[in-house]
Design an enzyme around this catalytic site. Structure first.
Site, PDB file in Angstrom:
ATOM      1  NE  ARG B 257       2.397 -19.719 -32.865  1.00  0.00           N
ATOM      2  CZ  ARG B 257       1.433 -19.675 -33.757  1.00  0.00           C
ATOM      3  NH1 ARG B 257       1.024 -20.781 -34.341  1.00  0.00           N
ATOM      4  NH2 ARG B 257       0.860 -18.529 -34.062  1.00  0.00           N
ATOM      5  CE1 TYR B 388       7.453 -12.967 -27.231  1.00  0.00           C
ATOM      6  CE2 TYR B 388       7.808 -10.670 -27.758  1.00  0.00           C
ATOM      7  CZ  TYR B 388       8.221 -11.837 -27.168  1.00  0.00           C
ATOM      8  OH  TYR B 388       9.398 -11.840 -26.511  1.00  0.00           O
ATOM      9  CD  GLU B 389       7.199 -15.914 -32.134  1.00  0.00           C
ATOM     10  OE1 GLU B 389       6.715 -16.573 -33.073  1.00  0.00           O
ATOM     11  OE2 GLU B 389       8.250 -15.247 -32.241  1.00  0.00           O
ATOM     12  N   GLY B 390       1.598 -15.421 -31.425  1.00  0.00           N
ATOM     13  CA  GLY B 390       0.242 -15.943 -31.245  1.00  0.00           C
ATOM     14  C   GLY B 390      -0.088 -15.909 -29.767  1.00  0.00           C
TER      15      GLY B 390
END
Ligand SMILES: Cc1cc2nc3c(=O)[nH]c(=O)nc-3n(C[C@H](O)[C@H](O)[C@H](O)COP(=O)(O)OP(=O)(O)OC[C@H]3O[C@@H](n4cnc5c(N)ncnc54)[C@H](O)[C@@H]3O)c2cc1C
Lengths: 250, 568
Positions: B257, B388-390
């Site tokens: 992140r 993405y990456e949460g």
């Protein structure tokens, strides 16, 4: 074999050049600087020769403290040590540059000097030749191939419409052309190693070289801006227009 | 020593680390990568964007030989073992081509870091030297078809064999970047269907991959399913401990992140330059379009947002460096410490970049809609950053959740902060005194008041809802939006303050102010969402609205655009 490579800090060929308002030089406030591309080719060639024959590659730059950046880049590519002749911002002509190099070469005693045929900023194409004259060493300019054997260098030169092969005794001066090689990138491990490599700074005054210029740049101008073109309907109109502009021989 | 979340209760330091503070080697790293990107990667951009993954693989290998991925690998394992700022700098430059950048990230950031963070000695010796120079390429396989945001709900199983000498993996992983050519996969699976565990799985163990997904953007990156059918993995390849897979998965994402947010700064810079060059060149009504105030506004917006992202990413990355290099804690712990800031940077960075790329397309007019122009590509590529990456929703929920959890466990003195915030609100002149020397001090003052109010009011909101707050996602997201604005804004102000006396001091101050003024309505609105939903009085919030002096933002915008046009 010890090879000396003089390099110059020049603007990045891809950056847009603006002149100072008075035309006395280039406005350097927002441009990027690199090793003069011809000199970078020289560094690459020196490294290849060292890889083949062993020895040492010494980088020399004449300029302000900022040129340390370019010396470090050459060290990161793989050169062994660097020398900066700190000019403290003094303006030097090509003849002075050559005579300063003569001093350093006298101390370093390299077997070979490889350098760019010209710098892309002032395109003067003189220093290599002047150096050869002052040192009384043979020169092979505009090299597109270099082979070294038994204290001799065989150099293929690009001449008008063809190639010329010459052989010179070492020590000699070789100046590089664009097609000699494709310079390597400074690798990231190379960059980290460059920090530890020796870099000597010599003050220009300490060398006792007379730097009275023989040539003075009076003025720089950018080429006139291109005027907007016009569109024509067909070939007939094109011919008519060209005739009107007296651009046709008939 | 800095701690995570400190910023919530302290005035930002005037001495944060900024891009201007890079040392000579870091600048050279950036230059080399930039040169490589321009000469090697952009030269093949067309093939990359046509989805030729072989080209991307070749370029990864070439970049690997030059040591691009060795930066973060410890020296004991053949890497360079450099700080995280060096990695950030390189990362930003890779954004010249997003497909290449994301493939690099999947390889080194999320693919190799699980081993750097949690590998045992033998695993590090075996894998890291090859990963550092891209002799082998890595991938990170967490997501499954039914387990996306709910990532820990994996169905992939690992069944012990021969009394636990081997584990047999079965399951399907979805959306795996680099799957087409990766040699090493970090795979998460449940041992005996219950203990979530990370494994290092080599392609040669017999994994299969699905067909290439046809994506909206980042067409040069390989995205496929990873199919595990009775894949035998030796027990030596368990990464970390059985049942501790979440530790590997989540801590890797903390880094991911950070990086995603950080790379947005690089992307922003590149896009601003492209749009600016176009705006100088393109003439309409007999004038270059850059001379039109509405185009200037866009340039100012792009430059200021980029400025804020970079101010934030260098600030946090350096705090992390101070933590792990200075305090000798494990690297992953330093990332965990700053997980809230990393999440803020992920959401804030990806959304600022979204606005930036949108402006870039708009400045190009109809040409921005054509494949031939780089911004069209960039526009599509950017979209996935918010997924993405949460997803940004999940990350917005994570921010207050992490803070509350830390408060509950006594890791942060939340209630002490609330009291101090109350004091600040009672005597705001104290704050004014403390920030008298800052650039953009009126804007910083407003952010400080917002910060204090966020603490006092959210405490009321949280105690009102108790456990039920989980179902008040809108409040949680509003909380995050306020915090994101504060963090990005104050980072920009701190950077401007640090360089106040430089020739560009005023330019920096202008950009910091512009960011705060344009984000401000969102802060105000978020307070309203929170307070009205919780049935609290708006009185305090109304006071807040008046703390930011109303200024002529147009003047700021024009000046920022003019300066940007000169210096970029
Ligand atoms: C190009 C690409 C590359 C990728 N690379 C990788 C990789 O290398 N490795 C890997 O493991 N994964 C990878 N992913 C997967 C990525 O991380 C997931 O797509 C992401 O986590 C979202 O999961 P999902 O797609 O299943 O969406 P879902 O989880 O189904 O979400 C759908 C929507 O619902 C929302 N939502 C879900 N849960 C909640 C909730 N509790 N509250 C509110 N809203 C909610 C989401 O925000 C989203 O808007 C990649 C994805 C893409 C597109």
């Amino acid at each position: 074999m010890k090879i000396l490579v003089p390099i110059k800090r020049t603007h990045d060929p891809y950056s847009k050049i603006k002149l100072k308002p008075d035309g006395s030089g280039i406005d350097t406030s927002n441009i990027k600087f690199v090793i003069n591309p011809f000199d970078e080719i020289a560094v690459e060639e020196a490294l290849r020769k060292k890889e083949k024959h062993g020895g040492e590659v010494v980088i020399l730059s004449i300029g302000t403290q900022e040129a340390v950046e370019q010396i470090r880049t050459a060290l990161a590519m793989g050169a062994d040590r660097g020398i900066l002749v700190d000019t403290a911002g003094k303006t030097l002509d090509q003849d002075s540059i050559a005579r300063i190099m003569v001093k350093i070469i006298g101390e370093e005693k390299p077997d070979l000097v490889i350098m760019g045929k010209q710098a892309i900023d002032d395109d003067s194409n003189q220093v290599g030749q002047l150096l050869s004259e002052y040192l009384n060493w043979p020169q092979a300019t505009f090299a597109s191939k270099v082979d070294i054997q038994d204290k001799k260098a065989t150099v293929v030169r690009e001449v008008d419409g063809g190639l010329e092969t010459v052989e010179v005794d070492l020590p000699a001066i070789i100046t590089t052309d664009l097609r000699l090689n494709q310079p390597r990138y400074a690798s990231l491990p190379g960059i980290m190693k460059a920090k530890q490599k020796p870099l000597k700074v010599v003050k220009l005054d300490e060398l006792g070289v007379d730097i009275t210029p023989k040539v003075v740049v009076e003025k720089l101008e950018t080429p006139p801006e291109r005027k907007a073109g016009i569109k024509v309907k067909d070939v007939d109109e094109l011919i008519a227009k060209l005739k009107e502009m007296k651009a046709l021989p008939f | 020593m800095p701690n995570g979340c400190d910023f919530m209760s302290q005035i930002v330091s005037k001495d944060i680390f900024t891009p201007e503070d890079l040392n000579e080697e870091q600048k050279m790293l950036a230059q080399t990568v930039e040169k490589f990107m321009k000469e090697e990667v952009l030269a093949r951009e067309q093939e990359i964007e046509e989805g030729n993954h072989e080209v991307v693989k070749d370029l990864l290998k070439k970049a690997g030989e030059l040591g691009f991925f060795a930066i973060e690998v410890p020296q004991e394992y053949g890497g360079l073992g450099l700080d995280k700022i060096s990695a950030l700098v390189v990362n930003e430059m890779m954004m010249y081509n997003t497909s290449f950048a994301v493939s690099s990230e999947a390889h080194i950031t999320i693919g190799s870091h699980p081993i750097i963070f949690f590998g045992n000695e033998a695993q590090k010796r075996k894998y890291l030297p090859d990963l550092a120079y891209a002799k082998k390429i890595a991938a990170y396989a967490l997501t499954e078809p039914q387990a996306g945001s709910d990532a820990l709900n994996a169905k992939t199983t690992a069944t012990p064999l021969n009394g636990g000498e081997y584990f047999v993996l079965n399951g399907t992983k979805q959306f795996i970047t680099n799957a087409g050519f990766a040699d090493i996969f970090v795979v998460f699976a449940k041992v005996n269907g219950k203990d979530f565990t990370a494994f290092i799985v080599e392609r040669e163990f017999g994994v299969k991959t699905g067909k290439e997904e046809k994506k909206m953007g980042q067409k040069g990156s390989s995205t496929r399913q990873l199919i595990l059918e009775d894949v035998k993995v030796p027990k030596e390849n368990i990464l970390g401990e059985i049942g501790k897979g979440h530790k590997v998965a989540l801590n890797t994402l903390n880094l991911g992140r950070m990086r995603l947010g950080g790379s947005a700064g690089g992307g922003g810079k590149i896009l601003t330059k492209i749009a600016l060059d176009y705006a100088k060149d393109r003439k309409q009504f007999g004038k270059p379009i850059i001379s039109f105030p509405l185009i200037k506004w866009k340039i100012a917006n792009m430059a200021s947002k980029t400025f804020a992202i970079q101010s934030s990413s260098y600030r946090i990355t350096n705090l992390i460096d101070q933590k792990w290099l200075g305090e000798k804690v494990d690297e992953w712990q330093a990332f965990e410490e700053f997980a809230v800031e990393a999440t803020i940077l992920k959401v804030g960075g990806s959304e600022f970049l979204w606005h930036i790329v949108d402006e870039a397309v708009q400045i190009h007019g109809g040409y921005g809609y054509l494949r031939e122009y780089k911004v069209e590509n960039a526009y599509r590529d950017e979209r996935v950053n918010r997924i993405y990456e949460g997803t940004n929703e999940i990350n917005r929920l994570n921010i207050p959740e992490m803070i509350l959890r830390r408060a509950m466990r006594g890791r942060i003195d939340f209630f002490g902060w609330v009291q101090r915030a109350q004091k600040n609100l009672d005597s705001p002149d104290e704050i004014k005194k403390q920030i008298a020397e800052y650039s953009a001090k009126e804007e910083l003052f407003a952010l400080e008041i917002a910060k204090a109010l966020l603490l006092t009011e959210s405490q009321k909101v949280f105690s009102k809802f108790g456990e039920e707050i989980q179902n008040e996602q809108e409040i949680l997201a509003a909380f995050s939006d306020i915090l994101i604005g504060i963090f990005l804004g104050e980072s920009a102000i701190a950077r401007a303050t640090k360089h106040k006396d430089k020739p560009y001091g005023r330019y920096y101050e202008n950009m910091a102010r512009f960011v705060v003024h344009t984000y401000w309505p969102k802060i105000v609105q978020s307070f309203e969402i929170m307070l009205l939903r919780a049935g609290l009085r708006l009185e305090l919030a109304e006071k807040l609205y008046r703390t930011l002096p109303r200024i002529d933002v147009v003047e700021l915008s024009r000046e920022i655009a003019d300066t940007t046009a000169e210096v970029l």
